[in-house]
Design an enzyme around this catalytic site. Structure first.
Site, PDB file in Angstrom:
ATOM      1  N   ALA A  66       7.037  -5.758  -4.238  1.00 26.44           N
ATOM      2  CA  ALA A  66       5.735  -5.978  -4.861  1.00 26.44           C
ATOM      3  C   ALA A  66       5.161  -4.603  -5.175  1.00 26.44           C
ATOM      4  O   ALA A  66       5.524  -3.609  -4.537  1.00 26.44           O
ATOM      5  CB  ALA A  66       4.838  -6.735  -3.902  1.00 26.44           C
ATOM      6  N   GLY A 111       9.692  -7.759  -1.997  1.00 26.96           N
ATOM      7  CA  GLY A 111       9.602  -8.865  -2.958  1.00 26.96           C
ATOM      8  C   GLY A 111      10.839  -8.985  -3.837  1.00 26.96           C
ATOM      9  O   GLY A 111      11.133 -10.063  -4.366  1.00 26.96           O
TER      10      GLY A 111
HETATM   11  N1  COA Z   1       5.443  -0.450  -5.759  1.00 23.38           N
HETATM   12  C1  COA Z   1       4.907   0.423  -6.622  1.00 23.38           C
HETATM   13  N2  COA Z   1       5.585   1.476  -7.134  1.00 23.38           N
HETATM   14  C2  COA Z   1       6.842   1.654  -6.713  1.00 23.38           C
HETATM   15  C3  COA Z   1       7.469   0.793  -5.814  1.00 23.38           C
HETATM   16  C4  COA Z   1       6.718  -0.318  -5.329  1.00 23.38           C
HETATM   17  N3  COA Z   1       7.224  -1.214  -4.482  1.00 23.38           N
HETATM   18  N4  COA Z   1       8.726   1.219  -5.581  1.00 23.38           N
HETATM   19  C5  COA Z   1       8.879   2.315  -6.334  1.00 23.38           C
HETATM   20  N5  COA Z   1       7.749   2.582  -7.017  1.00 23.38           N
HETATM   21  C6  COA Z   1       7.504   3.689  -7.950  1.00 23.38           C
HETATM   22  C7  COA Z   1       7.254   4.997  -7.228  1.00 23.38           C
HETATM   23  O1  COA Z   1       5.906   5.073  -6.795  1.00 23.38           O
HETATM   24  C8  COA Z   1       7.597   5.974  -8.318  1.00 23.38           C
HETATM   25  O2  COA Z   1       6.513   6.019  -9.231  1.00 23.38           O
HETATM   26  P1  COA Z   1       5.993   7.465  -9.790  1.00 23.38           P
HETATM   27  O3  COA Z   1       7.187   8.047 -10.508  1.00 23.38           O
HETATM   28  O4  COA Z   1       4.873   7.083 -10.709  1.00 23.38           O
HETATM   29  O5  COA Z   1       5.607   8.252  -8.598  1.00 23.38           O
HETATM   30  C9  COA Z   1       8.756   5.297  -9.041  1.00 23.38           C
HETATM   31  O6  COA Z   1       8.651   3.931  -8.732  1.00 23.38           O
HETATM   32  C10 COA Z   1      10.114   5.804  -8.587  1.00 23.38           C
HETATM   33  O7  COA Z   1      10.208   5.630  -7.196  1.00 23.38           O
HETATM   34  P2  COA Z   1      10.583   6.807  -6.174  1.00 23.38           P
HETATM   35  O8  COA Z   1      10.025   6.468  -4.839  1.00 23.38           O
HETATM   36  O9  COA Z   1      10.182   8.155  -6.741  1.00 23.38           O
HETATM   37  O10 COA Z   1      12.168   6.711  -6.179  1.00 23.38           O
HETATM   38  P3  COA Z   1      13.151   7.148  -5.028  1.00 23.38           P
HETATM   39  O11 COA Z   1      14.523   7.115  -5.623  1.00 23.38           O
HETATM   40  O12 COA Z   1      12.710   8.430  -4.395  1.00 23.38           O
HETATM   41  O13 COA Z   1      13.035   5.996  -3.896  1.00 23.38           O
HETATM   42  C11 COA Z   1      12.872   3.719  -3.100  1.00 23.38           C
HETATM   43  C12 COA Z   1      13.430   4.673  -4.174  1.00 23.38           C
HETATM   44  C13 COA Z   1      13.173   2.297  -3.531  1.00 23.38           C
HETATM   45  C14 COA Z   1      13.562   3.992  -1.749  1.00 23.38           C
HETATM   46  C15 COA Z   1      11.358   3.943  -2.947  1.00 23.38           C
HETATM   47  O14 COA Z   1      10.765   3.884  -4.248  1.00 23.38           O
HETATM   48  C16 COA Z   1      10.652   2.950  -2.077  1.00 23.38           C
HETATM   49  O15 COA Z   1      10.744   3.018  -0.857  1.00 23.38           O
HETATM   50  N6  COA Z   1       9.915   2.008  -2.691  1.00 23.38           N
HETATM   51  C17 COA Z   1       9.099   1.045  -1.986  1.00 23.38           C
HETATM   52  C18 COA Z   1       9.950  -0.029  -1.386  1.00 23.38           C
HETATM   53  C19 COA Z   1       9.095  -0.999  -0.594  1.00 23.38           C
HETATM   54  O16 COA Z   1       8.505  -0.674   0.420  1.00 23.38           O
HETATM   55  N7  COA Z   1       9.051  -2.258  -1.064  1.00 23.38           N
HETATM   56  C20 COA Z   1       8.332  -3.307  -0.414  1.00 23.38           C
HETATM   57  C21 COA Z   1       6.965  -3.402  -0.946  1.00 23.38           C
HETATM   58  S1  COA Z   1       6.075  -4.674  -0.097  1.00 23.38           S
END
Ligand code: COA
Length: 259
Positions: A66, A111
């Site tokens: 999400a 999600g």
């Molecule tokens: N919600 C909102 N934005 C998200 C997102 C999420 N669940 N997951 C990734 N993004 C965004 C990041 O904020 C980033 O945006 P920006 O470039 O404007 O800063 C972009 O997507 C790229 O993500 P980034 O974190 O830089 O990539 P990464 O390769 O370093 O890491 C993940 C990848 C998937 C490990 C990491 O993005 C992450 O942990 N995401 C959240 C996962 C999560 O907790 N999901 C459950 C939500 S309830």
């Protein structure tokens, strides 16, 4: 229909729905979720569509969860409404009358994992990663993750994944039964199509009833055995049944109409 956050593409009798927020790793914001709902409702009522593939754009993420930026400053009641809305949409997909395959092309977190689990079948590319990392945020899954993960992998492993927030790779997901197949990223959509082509040669009425009966197992207050008895009986009054049995006796391929 014009969408902002998803793409839809028809190929033969298959509709491919692609979540298209690659720069945010296809995170599900409200608008995207609403578009997914509209696209599935349209696909389920479109006679031309026999099966649906759900995937994410790019080679990095199916859905990274999400959209966390929408979580700030929401009240308890808003939180409940948020979860209820997502759960209703995912249940609509799960209970839908047509087969849905999730083609998981990268991260399926929070999600995203929940959305993949609401689909009937899952194919993962070998770079896919699955997890329920909500506890890292002081949250729990809200789109059915605590329930469907137990259904798919069993209580012990579900507890572990939910409490540790560990990410597992595609091979581990395969071993746990969380996904049906693992392919290369290039071969992912082809494998999902292959499954749907096989299913499309069967009776659409019977496929709809299979979904309904299997789902009955998990529906509180419903006796799945009774559902099966009823739906088995109802099959006898369908054109698909008459066609399927006639084709067998006449030693030819059945030509099902879904009626
Ligand atoms: N919600 C909102 N934005 C998200 C997102 C999420 N669940 N997951 C990734 N993004 C965004 C990041 O904020 C980033 O945006 P920006 O470039 O404007 O800063 C972009 O997507 C790229 O993500 P980034 O974190 O830089 O990539 P990464 O390769 O370093 O890491 C993940 C990848 C998937 C490990 C990491 O993005 C992450 O942990 N995401 C959240 C996962 C999560 O907790 N999901 C459950 C939500 S309830």
């Amino acid at each position: 229909m014009n969408y902002k956050n998803i793409l839809t593409q028809s190929e033969a009798e298959i509709l491919i729905i692609t979540i298209n927020r690659e720069e945010k790793l296809n995170a599900l914001n409200k608008e995207t979720l609403a578009e997914i709902k509209t696209a599935f409702e349209a696909a389920f009522s479109d006679e031309q569509v026999k099966g649906i593939i759900l995937t994410g754009s790019g080679g990095k993420a199916f859905v990274a969860g999400a959209d966390i930026s929408e979580f700030q400053n929401i009240s308890v009641e808003e939180g409940k409404a948020f979860a209820r809305n997502g759960q209703d949409i995912f249940s609509m997909i799960e209970k839908g009358p047509k087969p849905v395959v999730a083609a998981v092309n990268g991260f399926a977190l929070g999600g995203g994992c929940e959305l993949a689990m609401a689909c009937h079948l899952r194919v993962a590319s070998d770079n896919a990663k699955f997890g329920q990392p909500e506890v890292n945020l002081g949250l729990i899954p809200g789109y059915g993750g605590t329930q469907r993960l137990v259904q798919l992998v069993g209580k012990g492993k579900a507890m572990e994944l939910l409490m540790t927030a560990d990410m597992i790779n595609a091979q581990q997901a395969l071993e746990l039964g969380l996904v049906n197949y693992v392919t290369s990223l290039d071969g992912l959509i082809e494998k999902a199509k292959e499954l749907l082509y096989i299913i499309s040669t069967k009776s659409p009425v019977a496929i709809k009833e299979i979904i309904r009966c299997v789902d009955a197992y998990y529906t509180e207050g419903e006796d799945g055995f009774d559902t099966e008895i009823n739906q088995f009986g109802n099959c006898f009054d369908t054109e698909d049944f008459r066609e399927g049995t006639s084709a067998f006796l006449e030693k030819r391929k059945a030509n099902f109409t879904g009626k």
